[in-house]
Design a protein around this motif. Structure first.
Motif, short mmCIF file in Angstrom:
data_model
loop_
_atom_site.label_atom_id
_atom_site.label_comp_id
_atom_site.label_asym_id
_atom_site.label_seq_id
_atom_site.Cartn_x
_atom_site.Cartn_y
_atom_site.Cartn_z
N UNK A 139 37.35 27.12 25.44
CA UNK A 139 37.82 28.26 24.65
C UNK A 139 37.60 28.00 23.16
N UNK A 140 37.76 26.76 22.73
CA UNK A 140 37.48 26.42 21.33
C UNK A 140 36.03 26.71 20.98
N UNK A 141 35.13 26.38 21.90
CA UNK A 141 33.70 26.65 21.66
C UNK A 141 33.45 28.15 21.58
N UNK A 142 34.10 28.94 22.47
CA UNK A 142 33.97 30.40 22.36
C UNK A 142 34.37 30.89 20.97
N UNK A 143 35.43 30.30 20.43
CA UNK A 143 35.97 30.75 19.16
C UNK A 143 35.01 30.63 18.00
N UNK A 144 33.99 29.82 18.13
CA UNK A 144 33.04 29.63 17.03
C UNK A 144 32.25 30.90 16.72
N UNK A 145 32.07 31.76 17.72
CA UNK A 145 31.40 33.05 17.53
C UNK A 145 32.28 34.09 18.21
N UNK A 146 32.86 34.99 17.43
CA UNK A 146 33.96 35.81 17.92
C UNK A 146 33.61 36.63 19.14
N UNK A 147 32.40 37.15 19.22
CA UNK A 147 32.05 38.02 20.34
C UNK A 147 31.59 37.25 21.56
N UNK A 148 31.42 35.95 21.45
CA UNK A 148 30.81 35.20 22.55
C UNK A 148 31.68 35.18 23.81
N UNK A 149 33.00 35.22 23.67
CA UNK A 149 33.85 35.14 24.86
C UNK A 149 33.61 36.31 25.81
N UNK A 150 33.12 37.46 25.28
CA UNK A 150 32.79 38.59 26.15
C UNK A 150 31.68 38.23 27.12
N UNK A 151 30.76 37.41 26.66
CA UNK A 151 29.61 37.02 27.48
C UNK A 151 30.07 36.30 28.75
N UNK A 152 31.18 35.57 28.65
CA UNK A 152 31.65 34.74 29.75
C UNK A 152 32.83 35.38 30.49
N UNK A 153 33.11 36.66 30.19
CA UNK A 153 34.24 37.39 30.78
C UNK A 153 35.55 36.66 30.51
N UNK A 154 35.67 36.14 29.31
CA UNK A 154 36.86 35.38 28.92
C UNK A 154 37.45 35.90 27.62
N UNK A 155 37.38 37.22 27.40
CA UNK A 155 37.83 37.77 26.12
C UNK A 155 39.11 38.57 26.29
N UNK A 156 39.91 38.55 25.22
CA UNK A 156 41.12 39.37 25.18
C UNK A 156 40.72 40.83 24.90
N UNK A 157 41.51 41.80 25.37
CA UNK A 157 42.75 41.66 26.13
C UNK A 157 42.55 41.53 27.63
N UNK A 158 41.28 41.51 28.08
CA UNK A 158 41.04 41.49 29.52
C UNK A 158 41.61 40.24 30.18
N UNK A 159 41.52 39.09 29.51
CA UNK A 159 42.03 37.87 30.14
C UNK A 159 43.52 37.99 30.44
N UNK A 160 44.29 38.45 29.46
CA UNK A 160 45.73 38.62 29.68
C UNK A 160 46.03 39.66 30.73
N UNK A 161 45.27 40.74 30.73
CA UNK A 161 45.49 41.79 31.73
C UNK A 161 45.11 41.30 33.13
N UNK A 162 44.03 40.55 33.24
CA UNK A 162 43.64 40.03 34.54
C UNK A 162 44.68 39.04 35.06
N UNK A 163 45.20 38.20 34.19
CA UNK A 163 46.23 37.27 34.62
C UNK A 163 47.50 38.02 35.04
N UNK A 164 47.84 39.07 34.31
CA UNK A 164 49.00 39.89 34.67
C UNK A 164 48.82 40.52 36.05
N UNK A 165 47.66 41.11 36.29
CA UNK A 165 47.40 41.74 37.58
C UNK A 165 47.38 40.71 38.70
N UNK A 166 46.81 39.56 38.45
CA UNK A 166 46.77 38.50 39.47
C UNK A 166 48.18 38.06 39.84
N UNK A 167 49.06 37.94 38.85
CA UNK A 167 50.41 37.44 39.10
C UNK A 167 51.35 38.50 39.69
N UNK A 168 51.22 39.74 39.21
CA UNK A 168 52.29 40.70 39.44
C UNK A 168 51.89 41.98 40.18
#
Length: 420
Positions: A87-116
């Motif tokens: 995640x630190x490496x993703x942070x070096x380029x702000x849009x890069x986390x989208x490439x790996x499907x690891x970007x907010x707010x989707x990550x938090x929403x996916x974790x919420x749906x998985x849990x609840x």
């Protein structure tokens, strides 16, 4: 603690660095050109062609959905500690986390749906999110109240037969301007007579439900954050099936606490990457510029700032890793003080280092010729995202005082906060 990444994490770090070197860093200018071209055409809310091109490459490289631990749907998900350096490496380029499907707010929403969420909701919304086919938004913060205290929320969720009817106004609903945003997780009050922390509930709301009106996208220090954006939205008599509630009525505050813990540490991990890159820009600039007959790198004021930056970054990283280890081993509730601490420390460090890097670049630092102004603006915003510094400091202090102020302070509540 002695930090020990798993062999898989170490391997993924090397593969991710190689991917960044091959596909992300060389395309930073192309991404900005693409976004600016969309703005010139009058519609910045167009998904990036570059990001969509790179997603299959990331998936094929095994660099996909790494953020989600303990999920049968995502066996590739990592522990918080193993995910942190990635995640630190993703942070070096702000849009890069989208490439790996690891970007907010989707990550938090996916974790919420998985849990609840129910299995039906998971199949309908979580699975396409995990495949990167759609995007999502989290509607919690409101313009009319201080949303640093989530119990202030005024939006109503009223049951009428087999439907819930939603009314309220939200803002800073990140991701909602993206045309791929197909679903909201909405927080509102179902029972005004219940105890303070049992009044709130969360619903899954399809984005095309009648009654949802996007009033405007909001800017962040003048940046539109296209193509995702942060919108102000009105929900007027929006009807959804009762089956769309998460966990049940009165469980919204509980869900928010569970959602925001991982979200906070992900923000902090990325902030470390931002700070590292800002320091690299600072050092390169200082080594290449001369003023008043000497290199800037030879001036003592910059020695102080570079040294302080290195100390602050490494201290922040160690605190983040320690917190990730606690979350993995004893759980988010036990680690709540450390989660609050990193949420204060990491964005303050990254903002300070970005500020010094801007100063080292002179006029160039505030221009769009370098990414520093955008980095600073986003990191300054992170000091509000998932709760302002003041709320987290208050929670930290209460937890420190609990051994000194008697039994009344033995149980310290960490407020659920998001946005302004």
């Amino acid at each position: 603690m002695f930090i020990q990444y798993s062999p898989r994490s170490l391997d993924l770090q090397e593969r991710l660095k190689a991917f960044m070197n091959e596909h992300i860093y060389p395309n930073e200018e192309r991404y900005e050109d693409e976004m600016n071209e969309n703005r010139r055409k009058g519609n910045p809310w167009v998904p990036s062609k570059l990001v969509e091109e790179l997603k299959p490459k990331a998936r094929d490289a095994g660099l996909w959905n790494l953020f989600l631990p303990h999920s049968e749907r995502v066996p590739e998900g990592l522990s918080n500690l193993d995910y942190a350096p990635l995640c630190e490496i993703f942070g070096r380029v702000r849009w890069s986390s989208q490439v790996f499907n690891c970007s907010a707010p989707d990550t938090g929403n996916m974790e919420t749906l998985e849990r609840y969420a129910s299995e039906t909701i998971k199949r309908t919304w979580l699975d396409p999110l995990l495949r990167g086919e759609i995007r999502s938004a989290f509607a919690m913060t409101e313009p009319a109240v201080a949303s640093s205290d989530a119990t202030n929320i005024q939006s109503r969720i009223e049951r009428k037969g087999d439907k819930y009817v939603i009314n309220g106004r939200k803002w800073w609903t990140s991701g909602s301007a993206d045309p791929r945003c197909k679903v909201f997780i909405f927080m509102g009050k179902t029972d005004l007579t219940a105890p303070r922390h049992r009044q709130q509930s969360m619903l899954v709301v399809p984005a095309d439900t009648p009654g949802i009106e996007i009033l405007r996208p909001l800017t962040v220090f003048g940046y539109d954050d296209a193509p995702s954006g942060h919108c102000e939205i009105v929900f007027e008599n929006v009807e959804v099936p009762v089956e769309n509630i998460l966990l049940g009525e009165g469980r919204g505050f509980e869900i928010a606490q569970g959602r925001l813990g991982p979200g906070r540490i992900h923000h902090c991990m990325r902030s470390i990457g931002v700070a590292e890159r800002a320091l690299e820009y600072m050092c390169a600039r200082l080594a290449s510029r001369t003023a008043f007959g000497a290199r800037l790198a030879d001036q003592s004021v910059w020695h102080e700032r570079v040294a302080e930056s290195r100390c602050m970054i490494d201290q922040a990283r160690l605190l983040v890793l320690h917190t990730a280890h606690l979350m993995d081993t004893v759980g988010n509730k036990v680690a709540r003080k450390e989660i609050a601490m990193i949420k204060v420390v990491a964005p303050n460090v990254s903002t300070k280092v970005c500020d010094w890097a801007i100063q080292a670049h002179g006029g160039g630092g505030v221009s769009s010729d370098f990414p520093l102004a955008d980095m600073w603006a986003h990191q300054r915003t992170i000091r509000f995202t998932d709760g302002p510094d003041e709320v987290h400091r208050n929670a930290i202090a209460k937890m420190e005082f609990k051994n000194y102020l008697g039994s009344a302070s033995s149980e310290v509540e960490v407020p659920v906060t998001r946005g302004c």
